[in-house]
Design a protein around this motif. Structure first.
Motif, mmCIF file in Angstrom:
data_model
loop_
_atom_site.group_PDB
_atom_site.id
_atom_site.type_symbol
_atom_site.label_atom_id
_atom_site.label_comp_id
_atom_site.label_asym_id
_atom_site.label_seq_id
_atom_site.Cartn_x
_atom_site.Cartn_y
_atom_site.Cartn_z
ATOM 1 N N PRO A 133 0.878 -1.164 -0.032
ATOM 2 C CA PRO A 133 0.041 0.137 0.097
ATOM 3 C C PRO A 133 0.895 1.435 -0.039
ATOM 4 O O PRO A 133 1.927 1.312 0.744
ATOM 5 C CB PRO A 133 -0.877 0.081 1.250
ATOM 6 C CG PRO A 133 0.034 -0.989 2.261
ATOM 7 C CD PRO A 133 0.987 -1.866 1.372
ATOM 8 N N VAL A 134 0.405 2.224 -0.687
ATOM 9 C CA VAL A 134 1.258 3.609 -0.900
ATOM 10 C C VAL A 134 0.152 4.628 -0.533
ATOM 11 O O VAL A 134 -0.836 4.654 -1.313
ATOM 12 C CB VAL A 134 1.920 3.601 -2.302
ATOM 13 C CG1 VAL A 134 2.544 4.859 -2.338
ATOM 14 C CG2 VAL A 134 2.737 2.416 -2.526
ATOM 15 N N ARG A 135 0.661 5.366 0.491
ATOM 16 C CA ARG A 135 -0.229 6.709 0.696
ATOM 17 C C ARG A 135 0.844 8.064 0.719
ATOM 18 O O ARG A 135 1.934 7.813 1.331
ATOM 19 C CB ARG A 135 -0.738 6.646 2.099
ATOM 20 C CG ARG A 135 -1.656 7.973 2.457
ATOM 21 C CD ARG A 135 -2.046 7.743 3.929
ATOM 22 N NE ARG A 135 -2.452 8.995 4.520
ATOM 23 C CZ ARG A 135 -3.562 9.763 4.283
ATOM 24 N NH1 ARG A 135 -4.506 9.201 3.339
ATOM 25 N NH2 ARG A 135 -3.879 10.831 4.711
ATOM 26 N N ASP A 136 0.360 8.842 -0.283
ATOM 27 C CA ASP A 136 1.170 10.251 -0.088
ATOM 28 C C ASP A 136 2.880 9.933 -0.570
ATOM 29 O O ASP A 136 3.537 10.503 -0.140
ATOM 30 C CB ASP A 136 1.193 11.086 1.161
ATOM 31 C CG ASP A 136 -0.114 11.264 1.633
ATOM 32 O OD1 ASP A 136 -1.016 11.676 0.603
ATOM 33 O OD2 ASP A 136 -0.447 11.570 2.973
ATOM 34 N N GLY A 137 2.965 8.889 -1.503
ATOM 35 C CA GLY A 137 4.198 8.726 -2.024
ATOM 36 C C GLY A 137 4.969 7.758 -1.097
ATOM 37 O O GLY A 137 6.249 7.390 -1.474
ATOM 38 N N GLN A 138 4.602 7.305 -0.066
ATOM 39 C CA GLN A 138 5.181 6.354 0.686
ATOM 40 C C GLN A 138 4.740 5.008 0.896
ATOM 41 O O GLN A 138 3.397 4.756 1.106
ATOM 42 C CB GLN A 138 5.034 7.289 2.201
ATOM 43 C CG GLN A 138 6.126 8.159 2.517
ATOM 44 C CD GLN A 138 5.953 8.809 4.100
ATOM 45 O OE1 GLN A 138 5.061 9.368 4.541
ATOM 46 N NE2 GLN A 138 6.798 8.029 4.929
ATOM 47 N N ARG A 139 5.583 4.100 1.061
ATOM 48 C CA ARG A 139 5.272 2.730 0.872
ATOM 49 C C ARG A 139 4.804 2.241 2.508
ATOM 50 O O ARG A 139 5.599 3.022 3.260
ATOM 51 C CB ARG A 139 6.402 1.643 0.529
ATOM 52 C CG ARG A 139 6.436 1.570 -1.089
ATOM 53 C CD ARG A 139 7.303 0.735 -1.452
ATOM 54 N NE ARG A 139 6.968 0.395 -2.877
ATOM 55 C CZ ARG A 139 8.196 -0.578 -3.597
ATOM 56 N NH1 ARG A 139 9.185 -0.957 -2.930
ATOM 57 N NH2 ARG A 139 7.880 -0.851 -4.785
ATOM 58 N N ASP A 175 2.670 -1.655 -6.367
ATOM 59 C CA ASP A 175 2.190 -0.555 -5.733
ATOM 60 C C ASP A 175 0.817 -0.251 -5.699
ATOM 61 O O ASP A 175 0.385 -0.129 -6.866
ATOM 62 C CB ASP A 175 3.087 0.622 -5.738
ATOM 63 C CG ASP A 175 4.707 0.482 -5.307
ATOM 64 O OD1 ASP A 175 4.770 -0.349 -4.410
ATOM 65 O OD2 ASP A 175 5.539 1.177 -5.715
ATOM 66 N N PRO A 177 -2.103 2.607 -4.575
ATOM 67 C CA PRO A 177 -2.417 3.847 -3.942
ATOM 68 C C PRO A 177 -3.485 3.390 -2.867
ATOM 69 O O PRO A 177 -4.824 2.991 -3.446
ATOM 70 C CB PRO A 177 -2.676 4.703 -5.172
ATOM 71 C CG PRO A 177 -2.100 4.135 -6.192
ATOM 72 C CD PRO A 177 -1.929 2.726 -5.835
ATOM 73 N N VAL A 178 -3.584 4.089 -1.735
ATOM 74 C CA VAL A 178 -4.478 3.789 -0.849
ATOM 75 C C VAL A 178 -4.841 5.240 0.049
ATOM 76 O O VAL A 178 -4.080 6.138 -0.154
ATOM 77 C CB VAL A 178 -4.436 2.867 0.387
ATOM 78 C CG1 VAL A 178 -4.090 1.493 -0.485
ATOM 79 C CG2 VAL A 178 -3.222 3.033 1.035
ATOM 80 N N ASP A 179 -5.932 5.543 0.390
ATOM 81 C CA ASP A 179 -6.356 6.669 1.265
ATOM 82 C C ASP A 179 -6.093 6.463 2.722
ATOM 83 O O ASP A 179 -6.259 7.493 3.367
ATOM 84 C CB ASP A 179 -7.796 7.120 0.839
ATOM 85 C CG ASP A 179 -7.978 7.623 -0.462
ATOM 86 O OD1 ASP A 179 -7.171 7.920 -1.043
ATOM 87 O OD2 ASP A 179 -9.271 7.066 -0.938
#
Length: 205
Positions: A133-139, A175, A177-179
Motif C-alpha cells: 500500500p502506498v499513501r502520499d508517495g510512501q510505502r 504498489d 495507492p490507498v487513502d
C-alpha cells in the motif's frame, strides 16, 4: 473459490522504545493494541491467520484469547524480526500462495484494506512478488508477499529485517495507492499511542 491469502501477525517484539510495559498489551479503544490487528485480519476472512509470539508471550496469548487464529511461539525472537517472519510463514499451510505481514502495533489497519490488497494480487495480469500500500508517495504496511516467488529469499533473511531488502532489489512489486492513513501509523512510543487516542477522540483519524 480464489486461493486463500494468509496473514502473519508479528507480535513477538520487545518494543524497547515503548518502555518497561509490553507495548502490544497497551489499551486502545478498550482493548489491547495487538487485538486490533488480529481482529482486522480475521474480519477480512481471506485465509488462515498466524500470530507469532515472543516477548511477554503468555500475556499476549491472553490478549488474543478466543480468536480463531494459530499461535506460534518464536524462542529466537530476540534475534530480530526475520526470525518471527520465518516462524509465521512456516506455520502457514503450503497451499497458501501469499501472505500478509501484519504488524501488531498498527491498530488502524482495517479488514477492507486487506481485502482490497488481496484482490489486487489476485487480479494482477502477472503475479507480483509483493503488493504494497502506498499513501502520499510512501510505502506502508501491511505488505502482501508471494510465497512462491520470494520463498528462498525469505528463508535466508537474518537479523532485525523483514522483506524490505528483498523487495528493494525487484521490479515486480505492485504498489497500490490507498487513502487509509493507517498504513503509515505504527505505535512505537507511549506518546504515539496517546496522540492516536486524541486523534480518534477529535475525529481526525
Amino acid at each position: 473459490m480464489p486461493d486463500p491469502v494468509g496473514t502473519v501477525l508479528l507480535a513477538a517484539g520487545r518494543g524497547t522504545r515503548f518502555g518497561a510495559s509490553p507495548k502490544l498489551l497497551s489499551p486502545l479503544d478498550g482493548k489491547p493494541l495487538v487485538r486490533h490487528a488480529a481482529e482486522a485480519a480475521l474480519a477480512a476472512d481471506l485465509g488462515p491467520v498466524v500470530a507469532v509470539l515472543g516477548h511477554a508471550a503468555a500475556e499476549v496469548r491472553a490478549a488474543l484469547a478466543g480468536l480463531p487464529l494459530t499461535l506460534v511461539e518464536n524462542p529466537d525472537y530476540a534475534a530480530g524480526l526475520s526470525t518471527s517472519l520465518r516462524a509465521g510463514l512456516g506455520a502457514l499451510p503450503e497451499m497458501v500462495p501469499a501472505a500478509f505481514v501484519l504488524l501488531g502495533d498498527m491498530p488502524r489497519i482495517g479488514p477492507g484494506l486487506l481485502v482490497r490488497l488481496a484482490e489486487a494480487f489476485r487480479s494482477a495480469p502477472v503475479a507480483p512478488c509483493a503488493v504494497v500500500p502506498v499513501r502520499d508517495g510512501q510505502r506502508g504496511n501491511p505488505v502482501l508477499l508471494n510465497r512462491h516467488l520470494l520463498g528462498p529469499g525469505l528463508a535466508g533473511l537474518t537479523g532485525d529485517r523483514g522483506a524490505g531488502p528483498l523487495l528493494a532489489r525487484r521490479d515486480d512489486v505492485l504498489d497500490v495507492p490507498v487513502d487509509e492513513a493507517g498504513v503509515l501509523i505504527d505505535v512505537d512510543t507511549p506518546a504515539a499511542l496517546a496522540d492516536l487516542s486524541v486523534k480518534d477522540r477529535d475525529g481526525a483519524v
